[in-house]
Write a protein that holds these residues in place. Structure first.
Motif, PDB file in Angstrom:
ATOM      1  N   ASP A  45     -14.579  33.939  -2.550  1.00 48.47           N
ATOM      2  CA  ASP A  45     -15.920  34.205  -2.027  1.00 48.47           C
ATOM      3  C   ASP A  45     -15.915  35.662  -1.547  1.00 48.47           C
ATOM      4  O   ASP A  45     -15.457  35.979  -0.451  1.00 48.47           O
ATOM      5  CB  ASP A  45     -16.242  33.246  -0.874  1.00 48.47           C
ATOM      6  N   TRP A  46     -16.450  36.559  -2.364  1.00 50.83           N
ATOM      7  CA  TRP A  46     -16.317  37.983  -2.086  1.00 50.83           C
ATOM      8  C   TRP A  46     -17.194  38.441  -0.924  1.00 50.83           C
ATOM      9  O   TRP A  46     -16.862  39.407  -0.232  1.00 50.83           O
ATOM     10  CB  TRP A  46     -16.632  38.791  -3.343  1.00 50.83           C
ATOM     11  N   GLN A  47     -18.291  37.744  -0.671  1.00 53.81           N
ATOM     12  CA  GLN A  47     -19.090  38.104   0.495  1.00 53.81           C
ATOM     13  C   GLN A  47     -18.310  37.797   1.777  1.00 53.81           C
ATOM     14  O   GLN A  47     -18.277  38.613   2.709  1.00 53.81           O
ATOM     15  CB  GLN A  47     -20.419  37.349   0.501  1.00 53.81           C
ATOM     16  N   SER A  48     -17.649  36.652   1.819  1.00 52.27           N
ATOM     17  CA  SER A  48     -16.831  36.314   2.984  1.00 52.27           C
ATOM     18  C   SER A  48     -15.659  37.279   3.120  1.00 52.27           C
ATOM     19  O   SER A  48     -15.262  37.640   4.233  1.00 52.27           O
ATOM     20  CB  SER A  48     -16.316  34.874   2.862  1.00 52.27           C
ATOM     21  N   GLU A  49     -15.107  37.679   1.987  1.00 55.40           N
ATOM     22  CA  GLU A  49     -13.996  38.628   2.018  1.00 55.40           C
ATOM     23  C   GLU A  49     -14.447  39.981   2.571  1.00 55.40           C
ATOM     24  O   GLU A  49     -13.718  40.635   3.325  1.00 55.40           O
ATOM     25  CB  GLU A  49     -13.404  38.794   0.620  1.00 55.40           C
ATOM     26  N   CYS A  50     -15.656  40.394   2.203  1.00 56.54           N
ATOM     27  CA  CYS A  50     -16.194  41.642   2.750  1.00 56.54           C
ATOM     28  C   CYS A  50     -16.369  41.536   4.266  1.00 56.54           C
ATOM     29  O   CYS A  50     -16.066  42.491   5.006  1.00 56.54           O
ATOM     30  CB  CYS A  50     -17.534  41.978   2.092  1.00 56.54           C
TER      31      CYS A  50
ATOM     32  N   ASN B 270     -32.301  36.370   0.525  1.00 53.39           N
ATOM     33  CA  ASN B 270     -31.116  35.933   1.263  1.00 53.39           C
ATOM     34  C   ASN B 270     -30.317  34.942   0.428  1.00 53.39           C
ATOM     35  O   ASN B 270     -29.086  35.012   0.357  1.00 53.39           O
ATOM     36  CB  ASN B 270     -31.532  35.302   2.590  1.00 53.39           C
ATOM     37  N   ALA B 271     -31.042  33.999  -0.224  1.00 50.47           N
ATOM     38  CA  ALA B 271     -30.357  33.013  -1.057  1.00 50.47           C
ATOM     39  C   ALA B 271     -29.703  33.690  -2.264  1.00 50.47           C
ATOM     40  O   ALA B 271     -28.578  33.359  -2.642  1.00 50.47           O
ATOM     41  CB  ALA B 271     -31.346  31.949  -1.509  1.00 50.47           C
ATOM     42  N   LEU B 272     -30.408  34.653  -2.844  1.00 51.25           N
ATOM     43  CA  LEU B 272     -29.868  35.328  -4.027  1.00 51.25           C
ATOM     44  C   LEU B 272     -28.617  36.133  -3.662  1.00 51.25           C
ATOM     45  O   LEU B 272     -27.594  36.056  -4.332  1.00 51.25           O
ATOM     46  CB  LEU B 272     -30.930  36.239  -4.634  1.00 51.25           C
ATOM     47  N   VAL B 273     -28.698  36.887  -2.577  1.00 51.62           N
ATOM     48  CA  VAL B 273     -27.571  37.735  -2.178  1.00 51.62           C
ATOM     49  C   VAL B 273     -26.390  36.885  -1.725  1.00 51.62           C
ATOM     50  O   VAL B 273     -25.234  37.199  -2.008  1.00 51.62           O
ATOM     51  CB  VAL B 273     -28.001  38.706  -1.061  1.00 51.62           C
ATOM     52  N   SER B 274     -26.657  35.775  -1.038  1.00 56.11           N
ATOM     53  CA  SER B 274     -25.569  34.978  -0.476  1.00 56.11           C
ATOM     54  C   SER B 274     -24.970  34.006  -1.476  1.00 56.11           C
ATOM     55  O   SER B 274     -23.758  33.769  -1.472  1.00 56.11           O
ATOM     56  CB  SER B 274     -26.083  34.189   0.746  1.00 56.11           C
TER      57      SER B 274
ATOM     58  N   TRP C 167     -20.922  41.191  -4.846  1.00 52.23           N
ATOM     59  CA  TRP C 167     -20.068  41.431  -3.685  1.00 52.23           C
ATOM     60  C   TRP C 167     -18.658  41.856  -4.107  1.00 52.23           C
ATOM     61  O   TRP C 167     -18.014  42.643  -3.416  1.00 52.23           O
ATOM     62  CB  TRP C 167     -20.005  40.177  -2.804  1.00 52.23           C
ATOM     63  N   ARG C 168     -18.185  41.364  -5.236  1.00 56.01           N
ATOM     64  CA  ARG C 168     -16.861  41.804  -5.692  1.00 56.01           C
ATOM     65  C   ARG C 168     -16.883  43.276  -6.092  1.00 56.01           C
ATOM     66  O   ARG C 168     -15.951  44.027  -5.809  1.00 56.01           O
ATOM     67  CB  ARG C 168     -16.365  40.969  -6.874  1.00 56.01           C
ATOM     68  N   ILE C 169     -17.965  43.690  -6.734  1.00 57.80           N
ATOM     69  CA  ILE C 169     -18.079  45.104  -7.106  1.00 57.80           C
ATOM     70  C   ILE C 169     -18.187  45.978  -5.858  1.00 57.80           C
ATOM     71  O   ILE C 169     -17.560  47.036  -5.768  1.00 57.80           O
ATOM     72  CB  ILE C 169     -19.288  45.307  -8.033  1.00 57.80           C
TER      73      ILE C 169
END
Length: 645
Positions: free
Chosen positions: A96-101, A62-66, A73-75
């Protein structure tokens, strides 16, 4: 952060199993280095949802992915929303590409919810009033990237690859996509119109026209540039055989690419070199590639859409001669649109040595220009020989008495192009009763020139026919009044008076009362059945029925209903025909098509999804609103087709 931060290519040839296949049976994904885990997370087989599930397995992942996978996440974001990704990447590298997703997925859910809310309100409208879609406009105004997320989701629904399923959502998606696409293009048109004319690239304008008229396709400037570039390369190949020493072959390719993106202030070559390029263009476009003007079916819509002209290699004067301008510009030759009986492009010879060694163009300072007309064989034409001066030739129904012979602006070209699409829309409406093409053309004409009273009047009449609000048109007339010449004031006042007596019913139309088969025992067929018309030889699908003919006396007389065996005292059915028409057919003329009959194929009528959810085993399953209208018909269909087995 660069695109190659995650070295996908280093790991993509190995499967996840191979990466984890080490000697120790206790080895897990957690034992891999973080950079290898990131490689695993961006392999093409994993979706965004898969990566999210990986993050939910333990605290470390979770820490690594987040926290340590912004590049991943950009890819993933770029893979699913390439247009939005490109825009955001140009605006900022600190995202922050995870938030953008997550934000993108939020817009997807909002779009689904809005479509479900709007559907019962528009179900009874053959032409949807766009005021129902106002929430989409508000979202796009507040967030410019929202358009890309909404558009991407809608196109995904439409292109799901399953022809006979999810039909109602596809129908809804097409309607919403047309609206959001045209809202987006309206803003682009405002920017384009406000540019100085020397910065209005004709290729961009005609591309906007094609995109407006084809909202279900992606017709971007980059999409159009590829075939133009390819044709320009063909011309260079031909030119190299004729003159390998032409100075264009010493030009930097990046410089030539720039010519394709903006208008040229002047020719890049002397007159002789320009003539060599234009001659090579003529031989390639007309001789090798076969581009030609079309007179049969002249006003077909595809002849006015530049992407279709490129693929079909035929068109009308405007589109064919825009094609010439686009190719010549890429090769360093400046041409301009002219009107000479119909639209052509003109090239002036400025070089002091012009016409040297060209016997077909002897020196004559009185005529320092030539016309290029791809519609009429593509020849380079001297002014005194051009058919536009004699009053002969030209195009079918295409002479515009309001345009003087001479140079015209790029916006005049686009307006006239749109006027041609309007004619095509009227012909389409006459043939199949569908107004989509005509409405699209009239709304585009209004966007391009919202102060043209003729455009406003034509669009208002269409809106009134379909009970659509004219509030935007009223605002446009009111804002125009002070600028109008005195002789047009009365015309504007008459239009406003017409608007005042027109009161559209903005309330939602109630759904029809349920039709039960118990009350109509003479009805032999059901909604959703695939049928064949014995008299007129067409296949169709039933969308509704009446226990007897409810058409007007005039229609009955025109269709000779009294010549039928049971006249008008028999059930009549509303049916969709694959050619796009909607018809009213007598029961005695219809017969069911079995599930395996060669004529029983999926009906391509654009309104199939308005009434049906699925095509299965030879019949159509009504959606929820159609089921409320005909509650008994689905079971009747099932029994009928199951009895065939």
């Amino acid at each position: 952060m660069a695109d190659d931060v995650v070295p996908v290519s280093a790991c993509s040839t190995l499967s996840c199993h191979e990466m984890l296949s080490v000697d120790s049976p206790e080895t897990s994904l957690l034992d891999l280095p973080p950079e290898v885990i990131r490689c695993v997370l961006v392999v093409s087989d994993l979706s965004m949802r898969d990566v999210s599930r990986v993050a939910q397995t333990c605290q470390k992942l979770n820490a690594l992915v987040s926290d340590d996978c912004n590049d991943v996440w950009r890819i993933l974001h770029r893979r699913r929303w390439p247009d939005a990704n490109k825009l955001l990447w140009e605006l900022s590298r600190d995202i922050d590409w995870q938030s953008e997703c997550k934000r993108a997925l939020h817009y997807v859910e909002v779009t689904k919810g809005l479509m479900e809310d709007v559907w019962p309100k528009v179900y009874m409208e053959s032409e949807i009033c766009y005021s129902h879609f106002a929430p989409f406009r508000k979202i796009m105004e507040e967030d410019k990237t929202a358009y890309y997320y909404i558009k991407n989701f809608l196109m995904g629904v439409i292109r799901d690859g399953n022809l006979g399923t999810n039909l109602t959502q596809k129908y809804q998606a097409k309607k919403v996509l047309r609206f959001v696409r045209q809202e987006y293009l309206t803003e682009l048109w405002k920017i384009y119109k406000n540019l100085p004319e020397e910065n209005q690239v004709l290729e961009v304008g005609v591309g906007y026209v094609s995109q407006w008229c084809q909202p279900l396709s992606d017709i971007t400037p980059e999409y159009l540039a590829k075939p133009f570039d390819k044709i320009a390369d063909h011309v260079l190949e031909h030119l190299k055989l004729a003159n390998p020493n032409h100075p264009i072959f010493q030009t930097n390719p990046n410089e030539r690419q720039k010519w394709g993106q903006e208008n040229l202030p002047c020719d890049m070559w002397g007159a002789l070199q320009c003539m060599e390029i234009l001659t090579a263009m003529d031989k390639v476009l007309i001789g090798s590639l076969g581009f030609h003007g079309i007179t049969y079916n002249y006003h077909h819509r595809e002849n006015y859409l530049i992407d279709k002209v490129l693929s079909l290699q035929q068109g009308v004067p405007i589109t064919l001669n825009v094609l010439i301008e686009c190719i010549a510009r890429r090769l360093g030759v400046r041409t301009e649109p002219w009107y000479r009986g119909h639209f052509v492009v003109m090239w002036k010879m400025y070089d002091k040595y012009y016409n040297r060694n060209l016997p077909s163009f002897p020196r004559n300072p009185d005529f320092p220009l030539v016309y290029l007309d791809a519609f009429n064989t593509g020849s380079l034409i001297r002014p005194e020989n051009y058919m536009g001066n004699t009053g002969n030739g030209g195009c079918p129904g295409y002479r515009d008495q309001h345009l003087p012979k001479g140079r015209i602006t790029r916006m005049e070209v686009i307006e006239r192009l749109t006027a041609g699409i309007e004619v095509a829309g009227r012909m389409s409406m006459r043939n199949n009763g569908h107004s989509t093409y005509l409405r699209s053309a009239l709304e585009l004409m209004f966007v391009i020139n919202p102060r043209n009273l003729t455009y406003i009047l034509h669009l208002a009449r269409l809106y009134m026919l379909y009970n659509i609000s004219v509030s935007d048109l009223i605002d446009s007339v009111m804002s125009t009044m002070e600028e109008l010449p005195s002789d047009l004031h009365k015309h504007a006042e008459n239009i406003l008076q017409m608007f005042k007596v027109y009161l559209p019913d903005t309330e939602n139309k109630p759904l029809p009362a349920p039709q039960t088969r118990r009350k109509a025992p003479s009805v032999q067929f059901a909604v959703g059945m695939s049928m064949f018309h014995k008299q007129y030889n067409y296949s169709c699908v039933i969308t509704g029925w009446d226990s007897k003919c409810l058409a007007t006396d005039a229609w009955k007389q025109e269709m000779r209903v009294q010549c039928l065996t049971f006249k008008d005292n028999q059930p009549f059915y509303n049916v969709l025909v694959p050619d796009g028409t909607t018809r009213y057919a007598a029961q005695e003329n219809l017969e069911p098509l079995t599930a395996n009959h060669e004529r029983n194929v999926f009906n391509q009528h654009p309104d199939v999804g308005r009434y049906f959810e699925t095509y299965k085993n030879g019949y159509y399953i009504p959606n929820m609103l159609k089921l409320l209208e005909y509650p008994d018909d689905l079971e009747f269909c099932r029994r009928f087709y199951e009895s065939e087995k």
